[in-house]
Design an enzyme around this catalytic site. Structure first.
Site, PDB file in Angstrom:
ATOM      1  N   HIS A   1       0.879  -1.176   0.000  1.00 46.87           N
ATOM      2  CA  HIS A   1       0.000   0.000   0.000  1.00 46.87           C
ATOM      3  C   HIS A   1       0.920   1.231   0.000  1.00 46.87           C
ATOM      4  CE1 HIS A   1      -3.754   2.096   1.679  1.00 46.87           C
ATOM      5  NE2 HIS A   1      -2.822   2.949   2.027  1.00 46.87           N
TER       6      HIS A   1
ATOM      7  N   CYS B   1      -3.917  10.320   5.183  1.00 47.40           N
ATOM      8  CA  CYS B   1      -4.448   9.893   6.481  1.00 47.40           C
ATOM      9  C   CYS B   1      -4.515  11.101   7.398  1.00 47.40           C
ATOM     10  CB  CYS B   1      -3.548   8.811   7.069  1.00 47.40           C
ATOM     11  SG  CYS B   1      -4.054   8.326   8.730  1.00 47.40           S
TER      12      CYS B   1
HETATM   13  P1  HMG Z   1     -11.356   6.447  20.802  1.00 47.36           P
HETATM   14  O1  HMG Z   1     -10.980   7.779  20.302  1.00 47.36           O
HETATM   15  O2  HMG Z   1     -10.348   5.713  21.611  1.00 47.36           O
HETATM   16  O3  HMG Z   1     -12.642   6.574  21.615  1.00 47.36           O
HETATM   17  O4  HMG Z   1     -11.811   5.574  19.545  1.00 47.36           O
HETATM   18  P2  HMG Z   1     -13.445   5.574  22.539  1.00 47.36           P
HETATM   19  O5  HMG Z   1     -13.287   4.140  22.132  1.00 47.36           O
HETATM   20  O6  HMG Z   1     -13.118   5.944  23.941  1.00 47.36           O
HETATM   21  O7  HMG Z   1     -14.884   6.084  22.157  1.00 47.36           O
HETATM   22  C1  HMG Z   1     -15.158   7.468  22.080  1.00 47.36           C
HETATM   23  C2  HMG Z   1     -16.447   7.674  21.342  1.00 47.36           C
HETATM   24  O8  HMG Z   1     -16.334   7.139  20.021  1.00 47.36           O
HETATM   25  C3  HMG Z   1     -17.613   6.979  21.983  1.00 47.36           C
HETATM   26  O9  HMG Z   1     -18.761   7.723  21.683  1.00 47.36           O
HETATM   27  C4  HMG Z   1     -17.659   5.669  21.243  1.00 47.36           C
HETATM   28  O10 HMG Z   1     -18.942   5.073  21.279  1.00 47.36           O
HETATM   29  C5  HMG Z   1     -17.323   6.114  19.845  1.00 47.36           C
HETATM   30  P3  HMG Z   1     -19.339   8.848  22.704  1.00 47.36           P
HETATM   31  O11 HMG Z   1     -19.615   8.110  23.957  1.00 47.36           O
HETATM   32  O12 HMG Z   1     -18.252   9.858  22.864  1.00 47.36           O
HETATM   33  O13 HMG Z   1     -20.536   9.360  21.962  1.00 47.36           O
HETATM   34  N1  HMG Z   1     -16.738   5.051  19.033  1.00 47.36           N
HETATM   35  C6  HMG Z   1     -17.191   4.705  17.822  1.00 47.36           C
HETATM   36  N2  HMG Z   1     -18.207   5.186  17.088  1.00 47.36           N
HETATM   37  C7  HMG Z   1     -18.407   4.592  15.889  1.00 47.36           C
HETATM   38  N3  HMG Z   1     -17.623   3.583  15.402  1.00 47.36           N
HETATM   39  C8  HMG Z   1     -16.625   3.100  16.128  1.00 47.36           C
HETATM   40  C9  HMG Z   1     -16.379   3.674  17.402  1.00 47.36           C
HETATM   41  N4  HMG Z   1     -15.449   3.428  18.342  1.00 47.36           N
HETATM   42  C10 HMG Z   1     -15.691   4.281  19.336  1.00 47.36           C
HETATM   43  N5  HMG Z   1     -15.873   2.110  15.630  1.00 47.36           N
HETATM   44  C11 HMG Z   1     -11.177   4.616  17.478  1.00 47.36           C
HETATM   45  C12 HMG Z   1     -11.018   4.587  18.993  1.00 47.36           C
HETATM   46  C13 HMG Z   1     -10.237   3.583  16.915  1.00 47.36           C
HETATM   47  C14 HMG Z   1     -12.594   4.247  17.127  1.00 47.36           C
HETATM   48  C15 HMG Z   1     -10.843   6.002  16.926  1.00 47.36           C
HETATM   49  O14 HMG Z   1      -9.586   6.401  17.357  1.00 47.36           O
HETATM   50  C16 HMG Z   1     -10.947   6.065  15.424  1.00 47.36           C
HETATM   51  O15 HMG Z   1     -12.012   5.951  14.852  1.00 47.36           O
HETATM   52  N6  HMG Z   1      -9.831   6.325  14.705  1.00 47.36           N
HETATM   53  C17 HMG Z   1      -9.907   6.515  13.273  1.00 47.36           C
HETATM   54  C18 HMG Z   1      -8.721   5.982  12.671  1.00 47.36           C
HETATM   55  C19 HMG Z   1      -8.772   6.088  11.160  1.00 47.36           C
HETATM   56  O16 HMG Z   1      -9.791   5.915  10.520  1.00 47.36           O
HETATM   57  N7  HMG Z   1      -7.587   6.349  10.549  1.00 47.36           N
HETATM   58  C20 HMG Z   1      -7.448   6.358   9.162  1.00 47.36           C
HETATM   59  C21 HMG Z   1      -7.419   4.958   8.622  1.00 47.36           C
HETATM   60  S1  HMG Z   1      -5.830   4.172   8.819  1.00 47.36           S
HETATM   61  C22 HMG Z   1      -4.967   4.667   7.420  1.00 47.36           C
HETATM   62  O17 HMG Z   1      -5.385   5.540   6.720  1.00 47.36           O
HETATM   63  C23 HMG Z   1      -3.716   3.928   7.048  1.00 47.36           C
HETATM   64  C24 HMG Z   1      -3.953   2.939   5.897  1.00 47.36           C
HETATM   65  O18 HMG Z   1      -4.435   3.606   4.742  1.00 47.36           O
HETATM   66  C25 HMG Z   1      -2.644   2.210   5.541  1.00 47.36           C
HETATM   67  C26 HMG Z   1      -1.470   3.182   5.310  1.00 47.36           C
HETATM   68  O19 HMG Z   1      -1.588   4.146   4.533  1.00 47.36           O
HETATM   69  O20 HMG Z   1      -0.434   2.918   5.940  1.00 47.36           O
HETATM   70  C27 HMG Z   1      -4.975   1.864   6.293  1.00 47.36           C
HETATM   71 MG    MG Z   2      -3.244   4.694   3.336  1.00 51.52          MG
END
Ligand code: HMG
Ligand code: MG
Length: 303
Positions: A205, A238
């Site tokens: 990737h 990202c």
């Molecule tokens: P957190 O920030 O640790 O929060 O989430 P939490 O688990 O304490 O929960 C906080 C709030 O989020 C709560 O709601 C949960 O219910 C909610 P509130 O009580 O405040 O209303 N919550 C969720 N809601 C919907 N769906 C969920 C979920 N989980 C918790 N799944 C978490 C941890 C991992 C969910 C968060 O940090 C997150 O969503 N991160 C996003 C990461 C992301 O999408 N990054 C980009 C993708 S990775 C990438 O791009 C790299 C890749 O392309 C490869 C490369 O390029 O190398 C893949």
């Molecule tokens: Mg990526």
């Protein structure tokens, strides 16, 4: 060299997740349908992540049921909550994601690497019980370099890959998240990775921040790798990796493969036009070379 290369289109997910301007769900669907019509067989459609962290993909529940049949669609699931959301929509291809860098893992998913592995162990067991024929991808981001920690020891990347393999993932996608690697680094990492896993389970990737992505593909192909992620129009980045440029453009990958004599069964013109509407809404001009070249050859205005 191989006569078959697998392309996993990540534009609807990686391509859009970093965009601040909200793209309407029906426009995302038109984009995905255009990608499918161009011939892409595997498409990462969205993420079941926190809508507060990635507002662009907050419409995953609305989008998923609108996907047509044909391509294999997958989605990112970061934790149990994300998995529950995916299972309730009958998603049968999920991707869990961690990284080789502790700091990036913390910033991206608010877990340590070990916490992420523990979380994924539980998730994968629940997923396998509910979808016995389902498919699990494991991502390892910052495989070469981290925007916070700098260069990553390849041995560390391999250790994280092994942890994912121990969970029984079906494949590992190795991410150059900020698009900095060059072919010699790909060669040495691939050599190490091949000591712990078969090449058939490896996907690369590459982000294309520095224009090295296609050279990295060529190097990986020399080493027998046959699967690559890419994004139409080179969209991507990202939100938690400052400096991450767009993904390797699918147009660049398809052109390169066809020119190498490897059939992709992708219609390059349809592919080149697939992201135009989204780019317009985002107020951007196309910039991927393979896309611009195809549009120009066909006399299609890029804007
Ligand atoms: P957190 O920030 O640790 O929060 O989430 P939490 O688990 O304490 O929960 C906080 C709030 O989020 C709560 O709601 C949960 O219910 C909610 P509130 O009580 O405040 O209303 N919550 C969720 N809601 C919907 N769906 C969920 C979920 N989980 C918790 N799944 C978490 C941890 C991992 C969910 C968060 O940090 C997150 O969503 N991160 C996003 C990461 C992301 O999408 N990054 C980009 C993708 S990775 C990438 O791009 C790299 C890749 O392309 C490869 C490369 O390029 O190398 C893949
Ligand atoms: Mg990526």
């Amino acid at each position: 060299m191989t006569d078959h290369i697998r392309i996993v289109e990540v534009g609807p997910r990686d391509g859009l997740q970093n965009e601040k301007l909200q793209v309407p769900t029906d426009l995302k669907i038109r984009f995905i349908e255009a990608l499918a019509a161009a011939g892409l067989r595997e498409i990462e459609a969205t993420s079941f992540v926190s809508p507060k962290r990635v507002p662009q993909l907050a419409d995953a529940e609305a989008l998923w049921p609108m996907l047509s049949h044909g391509p294999a669609f997958s989605a990112l699931t970061p934790n149990l909550k994300g998995l529950e959301r995916a299972i309730s929509l009958d998603v049968d291809r999920i991707a869990v994601f961690t990284a080789a860098s502790e700091t990036f893992t913390q910033k991206n998913i608010n877990m340590s690497i070990d916490q992420s592995i523990e979380t994924f162990a539980e998730m994968i067991s629940i997923f396998r019980a509910s979808r016995p024929t389902g498919f699990v991808r494991g991502y390892v981001s910052t495989a070469f370099e981290c925007p916070y920690e700098g260069r990553i020891d390849p041995g560390q990347t391999v250790r994280v890959i092994e942890k994912l393999l121990n969970l029984g993932v079906d494949e590992v996608s190795i991410g150059d998240t900020i698009g900095v690697a060059a072919p010699p680094e790909v060669k040495s990492l691939t050599r190490l990775v091949l000591n712990v896993m078969s090449r058939g389970k490896i996907t690369y990737h590459f982000h294309d921040t520095n224009g090295t992505a296609i050279a990295n593909v060529a190097e990986a192909m020399e080493m027998g790798i046959e699967s690559f992620d890419s994004s139409a129009g080179g969209l991507g980045g990202c939100p938690f990796a400052p400096g991450a440029g767009g993904n390797l453009a699918t147009e660049d990958l398809v052109y390169f493969l066809e020119r190498c004599g490897i059939p992709t069964h992708v219609d390059l013109y349809r592919l080149a036009t697939s992201s135009l509407e989204i780019l317009k809404v985002l107020g951007r001009s196309p910039c991927a070379k393979g896309q611009l070249a195809r549009l120009s050859l066909s006399g299609t205005s890029p804007t």
